[in-house]
Design a protein around this motif. Structure first.
Motif, PDB file in Angstrom:
ATOM      1  N   ILE A  94     -75.935 -43.779 -41.102  1.00 20.38           N
ATOM      2  CA  ILE A  94     -75.415 -45.099 -40.731  1.00 20.38           C
ATOM      3  C   ILE A  94     -74.075 -44.971 -40.022  1.00 20.38           C
ATOM      4  O   ILE A  94     -73.808 -45.670 -39.031  1.00 20.38           O
ATOM      5  CB  ILE A  94     -75.300 -45.997 -41.976  1.00 20.38           C
ATOM      6  N   ALA A  95     -73.256 -44.037 -40.508  1.00 18.59           N
ATOM      7  CA  ALA A  95     -71.958 -43.837 -39.869  1.00 18.59           C
ATOM      8  C   ALA A  95     -72.142 -43.418 -38.410  1.00 18.59           C
ATOM      9  O   ALA A  95     -71.364 -43.801 -37.539  1.00 18.59           O
ATOM     10  CB  ALA A  95     -71.153 -42.800 -40.630  1.00 18.59           C
ATOM     11  N   GLN A  96     -73.209 -42.644 -38.137  1.00 15.32           N
ATOM     12  CA  GLN A  96     -73.481 -42.224 -36.756  1.00 15.32           C
ATOM     13  C   GLN A  96     -73.895 -43.395 -35.885  1.00 15.32           C
ATOM     14  O   GLN A  96     -73.679 -43.398 -34.684  1.00 15.32           O
ATOM     15  CB  GLN A  96     -74.609 -41.180 -36.728  1.00 15.32           C
ATOM     16  N   LEU A  97     -74.536 -44.393 -36.525  1.00 15.35           N
ATOM     17  CA  LEU A  97     -75.069 -45.509 -35.752  1.00 15.35           C
ATOM     18  C   LEU A  97     -73.975 -46.484 -35.333  1.00 15.35           C
ATOM     19  O   LEU A  97     -74.162 -47.245 -34.394  1.00 15.35           O
ATOM     20  CB  LEU A  97     -76.124 -46.258 -36.572  1.00 15.35           C
ATOM     21  N   LEU A  98     -72.843 -46.457 -36.048  1.00 22.12           N
ATOM     22  CA  LEU A  98     -71.768 -47.378 -35.685  1.00 22.12           C
ATOM     23  C   LEU A  98     -71.310 -47.064 -34.264  1.00 22.12           C
ATOM     24  O   LEU A  98     -71.180 -45.897 -33.890  1.00 22.12           O
ATOM     25  CB  LEU A  98     -70.588 -47.225 -36.655  1.00 22.12           C
ATOM     26  N   PRO A  99     -71.072 -48.112 -33.447  1.00 22.92           N
ATOM     27  CA  PRO A  99     -70.702 -47.855 -32.044  1.00 22.92           C
ATOM     28  C   PRO A  99     -69.321 -47.199 -31.943  1.00 22.92           C
ATOM     29  O   PRO A  99     -68.427 -47.474 -32.746  1.00 22.92           O
ATOM     30  CB  PRO A  99     -70.694 -49.261 -31.421  1.00 22.92           C
ATOM     31  N   GLY A 100     -69.183 -46.370 -30.948  1.00 26.59           N
ATOM     32  CA  GLY A 100     -67.900 -45.707 -30.712  1.00 26.59           C
ATOM     33  C   GLY A 100     -67.632 -44.616 -31.720  1.00 26.59           C
ATOM     34  O   GLY A 100     -68.316 -44.510 -32.734  1.00 26.59           O
ATOM     35  N   ASP A 101     -66.700 -43.745 -31.461  1.00 26.79           N
ATOM     36  CA  ASP A 101     -66.318 -42.764 -32.473  1.00 26.79           C
ATOM     37  C   ASP A 101     -64.812 -42.586 -32.490  1.00 26.79           C
ATOM     38  O   ASP A 101     -64.081 -43.221 -31.721  1.00 26.79           O
ATOM     39  CB  ASP A 101     -67.071 -41.445 -32.293  1.00 26.79           C
ATOM     40  N   ALA A 102     -64.362 -41.710 -33.342  1.00 24.05           N
ATOM     41  CA  ALA A 102     -62.923 -41.590 -33.581  1.00 24.05           C
ATOM     42  C   ALA A 102     -62.184 -41.108 -32.339  1.00 24.05           C
ATOM     43  O   ALA A 102     -61.056 -41.533 -32.074  1.00 24.05           O
ATOM     44  CB  ALA A 102     -62.686 -40.635 -34.740  1.00 24.05           C
ATOM     45  N   ALA A 103     -62.835 -40.266 -31.529  1.00 26.97           N
ATOM     46  CA  ALA A 103     -62.169 -39.742 -30.338  1.00 26.97           C
ATOM     47  C   ALA A 103     -61.857 -40.879 -29.373  1.00 26.97           C
ATOM     48  O   ALA A 103     -60.740 -41.004 -28.858  1.00 26.97           O
ATOM     49  CB  ALA A 103     -63.069 -38.696 -29.667  1.00 26.97           C
ATOM     50  N   GLN A 104     -62.878 -41.718 -29.175  1.00 32.23           N
ATOM     51  CA  GLN A 104     -62.699 -42.866 -28.295  1.00 32.23           C
ATOM     52  C   GLN A 104     -61.599 -43.782 -28.832  1.00 32.23           C
ATOM     53  O   GLN A 104     -60.729 -44.235 -28.088  1.00 32.23           O
ATOM     54  CB  GLN A 104     -64.009 -43.643 -28.258  1.00 32.23           C
ATOM     55  N   GLU A 105     -61.671 -44.034 -30.132  1.00 31.70           N
ATOM     56  CA  GLU A 105     -60.725 -44.921 -30.792  1.00 31.70           C
ATOM     57  C   GLU A 105     -59.304 -44.387 -30.633  1.00 31.70           C
ATOM     58  O   GLU A 105     -58.369 -45.137 -30.363  1.00 31.70           O
ATOM     59  CB  GLU A 105     -61.108 -45.019 -32.273  1.00 31.70           C
ATOM     60  N   ALA A 106     -59.164 -43.038 -30.787  1.00 31.96           N
ATOM     61  CA  ALA A 106     -57.818 -42.449 -30.764  1.00 31.96           C
ATOM     62  C   ALA A 106     -57.202 -42.529 -29.356  1.00 31.96           C
ATOM     63  O   ALA A 106     -56.017 -42.765 -29.204  1.00 31.96           O
ATOM     64  CB  ALA A 106     -57.874 -40.995 -31.228  1.00 31.96           C
ATOM     65  N   LEU A 107     -58.056 -42.359 -28.340  1.00 31.84           N
ATOM     66  CA  LEU A 107     -57.512 -42.309 -26.984  1.00 31.84           C
ATOM     67  C   LEU A 107     -57.403 -43.671 -26.321  1.00 31.84           C
ATOM     68  O   LEU A 107     -56.706 -43.832 -25.320  1.00 31.84           O
ATOM     69  CB  LEU A 107     -58.386 -41.384 -26.129  1.00 31.84           C
ATOM     70  N   GLY A 108     -58.163 -44.627 -26.864  1.00 25.53           N
ATOM     71  CA  GLY A 108     -58.035 -45.979 -26.317  1.00 25.53           C
ATOM     72  C   GLY A 108     -58.879 -46.183 -25.078  1.00 25.53           C
ATOM     73  O   GLY A 108     -59.604 -45.282 -24.606  1.00 25.53           O
ATOM     74  N   GLN A 109     -58.787 -47.410 -24.484  1.00 24.10           N
ATOM     75  CA  GLN A 109     -59.622 -47.822 -23.370  1.00 24.10           C
ATOM     76  C   GLN A 109     -59.383 -47.010 -22.105  1.00 24.10           C
ATOM     77  O   GLN A 109     -60.288 -46.737 -21.339  1.00 24.10           O
ATOM     78  CB  GLN A 109     -59.333 -49.300 -23.061  1.00 24.10           C
ATOM     79  N   ASP A 147     -68.937 -32.870 -31.257  1.00 24.51           N
ATOM     80  CA  ASP A 147     -70.045 -32.632 -30.321  1.00 24.51           C
ATOM     81  C   ASP A 147     -71.091 -31.675 -30.877  1.00 24.51           C
ATOM     82  O   ASP A 147     -72.056 -31.357 -30.219  1.00 24.51           O
ATOM     83  CB  ASP A 147     -69.495 -32.092 -28.990  1.00 24.51           C
ATOM     84  N   ARG A 148     -70.879 -31.246 -32.118  1.00 21.72           N
ATOM     85  CA  ARG A 148     -71.902 -30.379 -32.718  1.00 21.72           C
ATOM     86  C   ARG A 148     -73.131 -31.226 -33.068  1.00 21.72           C
ATOM     87  O   ARG A 148     -73.026 -32.439 -33.232  1.00 21.72           O
ATOM     88  CB  ARG A 148     -71.360 -29.720 -33.981  1.00 21.72           C
ATOM     89  N   PRO A 149     -74.324 -30.570 -33.204  1.00 20.92           N
ATOM     90  CA  PRO A 149     -75.519 -31.347 -33.565  1.00 20.92           C
ATOM     91  C   PRO A 149     -75.335 -32.017 -34.938  1.00 20.92           C
ATOM     92  O   PRO A 149     -74.651 -31.478 -35.819  1.00 20.92           O
ATOM     93  CB  PRO A 149     -76.649 -30.313 -33.618  1.00 20.92           C
ATOM     94  N   ALA A 150     -75.975 -33.203 -35.109  1.00 17.10           N
ATOM     95  CA  ALA A 150     -75.800 -33.985 -36.332  1.00 17.10           C
ATOM     96  C   ALA A 150     -76.102 -33.213 -37.620  1.00 17.10           C
ATOM     97  O   ALA A 150     -75.304 -33.264 -38.561  1.00 17.10           O
ATOM     98  CB  ALA A 150     -76.643 -35.253 -36.262  1.00 17.10           C
ATOM     99  N   PRO A 151     -77.220 -32.482 -37.699  1.00 17.45           N
ATOM    100  CA  PRO A 151     -77.496 -31.781 -38.963  1.00 17.45           C
ATOM    101  C   PRO A 151     -76.386 -30.801 -39.332  1.00 17.45           C
ATOM    102  O   PRO A 151     -76.012 -30.694 -40.496  1.00 17.45           O
ATOM    103  CB  PRO A 151     -78.810 -31.051 -38.690  1.00 17.45           C
ATOM    104  N   VAL A 152     -75.821 -30.124 -38.329  1.00 19.37           N
ATOM    105  CA  VAL A 152     -74.749 -29.166 -38.607  1.00 19.37           C
ATOM    106  C   VAL A 152     -73.532 -29.887 -39.167  1.00 19.37           C
ATOM    107  O   VAL A 152     -72.928 -29.476 -40.156  1.00 19.37           O
ATOM    108  CB  VAL A 152     -74.372 -28.394 -37.315  1.00 19.37           C
TER     109      VAL A 152
END
Lengths: 326, 606
Positions: free
Chosen positions: A38-53, A70-75
């Motif tokens: 579910i956390a993966q499904l939330l739009p946007g991620d921390a990198a985007q949030e940290a750097l802004g628009q 950027d690593r695969p989800a299972p990892v």
């Protein structure tokens, strides 16, 4: 022969409890998968949030790589789960400090609030539930029924607002904000936390009292209760010695359900009184896309819920001689 | 004590409230008195108020009822004048109560010993260790197994007969002056009932306590009572010394009760000797619950190697104690429980073992009538709805045709047409059971399986249902499998009888073979345990006595299952060799087959 049957019964109960424990752990594992997905499904991620628009795609990608996003989800799931188990749920992306530190500043407050509320609510709920069951259909029962029904029906923000109006604004007995710090004395803490405890208690007392009443009444028409009365057992003793051993399992179950609300569900009360608890921390984590913190909080709430359910089920097993001693 | 009577009840009236809150009497004008040490029996059908009266002696009325008038005196205590605290002082102390169903009257979460010594402890009569010692003494006197350790068990670990005796120990722990016994053996098998009655008589009555014995069974009462009060609808119909009421009853109602207690023989229709195949045949059926193991047996085997036939229009009675597997046979035939091995043939055609493979036509031909009409019929449906459903399902009848058929069925079960629109909840127990029967008949079956259809009914109502079934058989020629725990009923209405013990067929034969000895030892125990309506029977009966001592049993799986309880067992034979199945002599056409080592000579009682 009685001794032998008891010890084999104890063994059977251990096996049963062991199975129940294993299924709790399995549930927790499945919950961790769900939370992660579910956390993966939330739009946007921390990198985007940290750097802004204004950030370029390259900048975001670089930060993602740096954060390991950027690593695969299972990892990422495996490394996150491993961190959770070893007590290191990662780095908070927003606070820039380990999640474990952020949580350890808040979790004790939440646990203390929940424990104090339970300490107040459980005895009151038991007394109300048993009292109204014993007076079934009578005036006391009806009065308590109306009281608990209205307690269930009134939303807690209203209870909290009214409490602030009465105790802080009019009477000026209690502070309207619950300040908590390490140097506080117990008395100061209790003064500050009194209103959050009151508001949380009102919600859970009503639920628990109604379930207790139902569980006790369910037993009251059984022939063994009439038999106890005809043996000359006093009414209070009939409830405590005869009915309670049979009603305890559903009561503990209802209490576990209600109490599990005290950690995660306390968000409104925490916000209104500005109480530094875990629930408001989790809400902040959602708004700031702080995934590691969010996931850790969710896991703590789920684990607390599962522990309470486990306690309820173990009580049910121990209270039932058919399961305890075969 | 200067008073002539120990217990005196005068002009007692108990009322209840109806839905509108108006009080109406459920018991009125009750007078009786008994001397110290006497036993008075309250006799009546359900709803006669016998339990209500018995409970008033403890100053207790069930929720909704009130003791509205009259006086009750026990010794020097005026029960109706006492407050709750004073009543609690008397209850379980001077006046003790033995409840109908010990299985539900014991608290499931507490040990037997805790509950047995409780009356002595709450009334501060003795210390716990002394009370426990006394309890063990009582367990021993009541012939309970393992008297020293039985107290540490929980109710679910004990049988109904044991719990009933433990309840007697709980009542007697305080040496009460008055004991109220409320149908204490009604829920038990006859073979257990006789043991419990003996224990009660030896321990309860011979301690000199005055007793009030509530029962619907005149024959049981004949063993215990000095005086009998016959009740109907809350009023006394007849009262007097036991001997007089039993042998020279004055009231018509008492006579009706007596007649219903002795089932009339309902002659079977003459069998037409058609050489056709039997209607139903069961071949080598073994069935049970749980997974089927390597040996082909289910994990919990219930039935072993069942072989039987039912002729067209014939009646087979299946009899045995609870747990003997008699209902399981009906479930196997109906397809509810597929057998592990063996076959069920209907009209020579094998029936698919489970529900899945069966056609609608096969369902129609075999109908099951459940024991408890209360739970088998939807209480929210009307009589008409319940009967129209199978008509539409099996025959496709709708509208007027269906209505006509419903009218026919109502006539068949002797219910007034005005009940068609009545909800099931508004019918009496007997009427419900008739509707239950009509529901099966609506399918126009060839075979009906009746599982204890009269057990939950009062004797008079049950007797009427049996009459109805005999008529139906004559009129419609439907074959019946009649499952019952009551051998007198089965002997009265069935052409053939099968006796089951622990899932094995121990005796099977025509009705005539069950009228006189020799029988299989278990059949003998069943017949000998049915109480006779005369004083002294309990003392004379040889049923339920301790079997002779024998050595340890061998390992063979097919050894006689009745061995542990058999009065005719032979050391070195019964505990070593599996018994053979062989015919038991008697005249032509009257011989039954038994599973036993004994032959004719050794089974005739000396």
């Amino acid at each position: 022969m009685a001794g032998a049957s008891t010890s084999s019964g104890a063994k059977a109960a251990f096996v049963l409890i062991g199975k129940r424990l294993a299924s709790s752990l399995l549930t927790l594992l499945l919950v961790s998968v769900t939370i992660f997905v579910i956390a993966q499904l939330l739009p946007g991620d921390a990198a985007q949030e940290a750097l802004g628009q204004s950030a370029t795609v390259e900048q975001v990608a670089a930060l993602r790589h740096e954060m390991g996003l950027d690593r695969p989800a299972p990892v990422r799931y495996i490394s996150w789960l491993g961190g959770m188990v070893s007590g290191d749920p990662g780095q908070s992306l927003v606070a820039n400090m380990p999640v474990s530190e952020v949580i350890s500043s808040r979790l004790p407050n939440s646990l203390l609030l929940a424990a104090l509320t339970a300490l107040v609510a459980v005895p009151v709920a038991l007394a109300i539930g048993i009292g109204s069951a014993m007076n079934r259909g009578g005036r006391i029962d009806r009065a308590l029924n109306i009281t608990t029904l209205s307690m269930v029906a009134v939303p807690e923000f209203l209870v909290a607002t009214i409490a602030v109006l009465i105790f802080s604004v009019k009477l000026r007995w209690l502070p309207s904000i619950a300040l908590v710090s390490d140097e506080m004395s117990w008395g100061d803490y209790l003064r500050g936390a009194a209103m959050p405890i009151l508001c949380l208690s009102i919600v859970v007392i009503a639920q628990m009292a109604r379930m207790t009443r139902a569980a006790v009444i369910d037993q009251m028409d059984r022939p063994y209760v009439e038999m106890a009365v005809l043996k000359g057992v006093a009414p209070v003793q009939v409830v405590l010695k005869h009915i309670m051993p049979n009603a305890i399992a559903p009561i503990v179950n209802a209490m576990a359900l209600s109490l599990s609300y005290l950690l995660g569900g306390a968000v409104i009360v925490e916000t209104i009184f500005n109480y530094p608890g875990l629930a408001s921390l989790m809400v902040n984590a959602v708004t700031s896309r702080d995934m590691p913190l969010l996931q850790a909080c969710a896991m703590i709430f789920c684990a607390a819920y599962l522990i309470l359910m486990l306690i309820a089920d173990v009580t049910a097993i121990l209270a039932n001689p058919r399961l305890r001693a075969q | 004590m200067t008073q002539a009577f120990h217990v005196e009840v005068k002009d007692l009236r108990v009322t209840a409230r109806n839905a509108r809150g108006e009080a109406f009497p459920i018991v009125s004008d009750i007078d009786f008195a008994l001397k110290r040490g006497e036993v008075l029996a309250l006799i009546g059908e359900s709803g006669s108020g016998k339990t209500t009266i018995a409970l008033t002696l403890l100053g207790h009325a069930r929720p909704g009822a009130t003791i509205a008038g009259g006086s009750i005196r026990v010794g020097d205590a005026d029960i109706t004048q006492l407050d709750a605290k004073a009543l609690a002082q008397l209850r379980g102390n001077r006046i003790a109560y033995i409840a109908q169903s010990a299985a539900s009257a014991f608290n499931p979460s507490r040990t037997i010993m805790d509950q047995v010594v409780e009356p002595a402890l709450i009334h501060d009569l003795m210390l716990r260790d002394k009370a426990e010692a006394k309890a063990v003494e009582l367990f021993r006197a009541l012939a309970l197994p393992f008297p020293d350790t039985i107290g540490s068990r929980y109710p679910h670990q004990l049988s109904g007969g044991q719990l009933q005796r433990l309840m007697a120990a709980m009542a007697l722990i305080t040496d009460p002056e008055l004991v109220i016994l409320d149908e204490p053996t009604t829920a038990l098998d006859v073979t257990t009932q006789i043991e419990v009655l003996r224990a009660f008589k030896a321990v309860v009555l011979e301690r000199g306590a005055t007793a009030i014995y509530v029962s619907h069974d005149l024959a049981v009462v004949a063993q215990m009572a000095d005086q009998i009060v016959v009740l109907q609808q809350g009023r006394i119909r007849e009262a007097g010394a036991a001997d007089q009421v039993l042998h020279r009853p004055a009231g018509d109602y008492t006579k009706t009760l007596m007649a219903a207690a002795r089932p009339a023989i309902r002659p079977a229709p003459m069998r037409i000797d058609v050489p056709a195949a039997p209607l139903l045949e069961i071949r080598g059926v073994t069935a049970g619950y749980g997974r089927i193991g390597k040996d082909g047996l289910p994990r919990v085997p219930v039935l072993r190697d069942i072989n039987l036939t039912i002729e067209r229009g014939g009646t087979l009675g299946v009899i045995g104690e609870s747990g003997s597997g008699k209902s399981t046979i009906a479930r196997v035939i109906a397809g509810l429980l597929p057998p592990a091995t063996g076959q069920v043939l209907l009209d020579g055609e094998p029936l698919p073992p489970g529900l899945k493979g069966r056609s609608r036509e096969q369902f129609r031909r075999v109908q099951l009538v459940f024991q408890n009409a209360d739970t088998a019929l939807n209480p929210a449906h009307s009589v008409g709805q319940i009967l129209e459903r199978p008509l539409a399902f099996y025959a496709g009848l709708k509208g007027n045709a269906a209505h006509m058929r419903v009218l026919e069925l109502m006539d068949l079960i002797r219910l007034p047409v005005s009940l068609i629109d009545r909800n099931i909840g508004g019918l009496s127990g007997g009427q419900k059971q008739r509707v239950n029967l009509a529901r099966a008949l609506a399918a126009d079956p060839q075979l009906i399986l009746c599982d204890e259809v009269t057990s939950a009914l009062d004797t008079v109502v049950g007797a009427a249902i049996l009459d109805l079934m005999a008529d139906l058989r004559r009129e419609l020629g439907i074959a019946t499998m009649f499952i019952s725990h009551d051998i007198s009923t089965v002997r009265a209405i069935c052409d053939d009888i099968l006796v089951l013990y622990s899932g094995t067929m121990v005796e099977m034969g025509p009705r005539a073979a069950f009228q006189s000895a020799p029988f299989h030892p278990y059949t003998d125990l069943l017949i000998g345990s049915v109480p006779e309506m005369r004083a002294g029977w309990l003392e004379e009966s040889h049923a339920g006595r301790k079997p002779p001592l024998i050595g340890a049993s061998g390992e063979h799986p097919d050894l006689c299952r009745f061995l542990p309880r058999c009065a005719a067992r032979v050391d070195g034979l019964c505990n070593v060799t599996p018994p053979p199945r062989h015919p038991l002599g008697k005249a032509d056409g009257m011989s039954s087959h038994i599973l036993c080592h004994h032959g004719d000579e050794s089974l005739i009682p000396s």
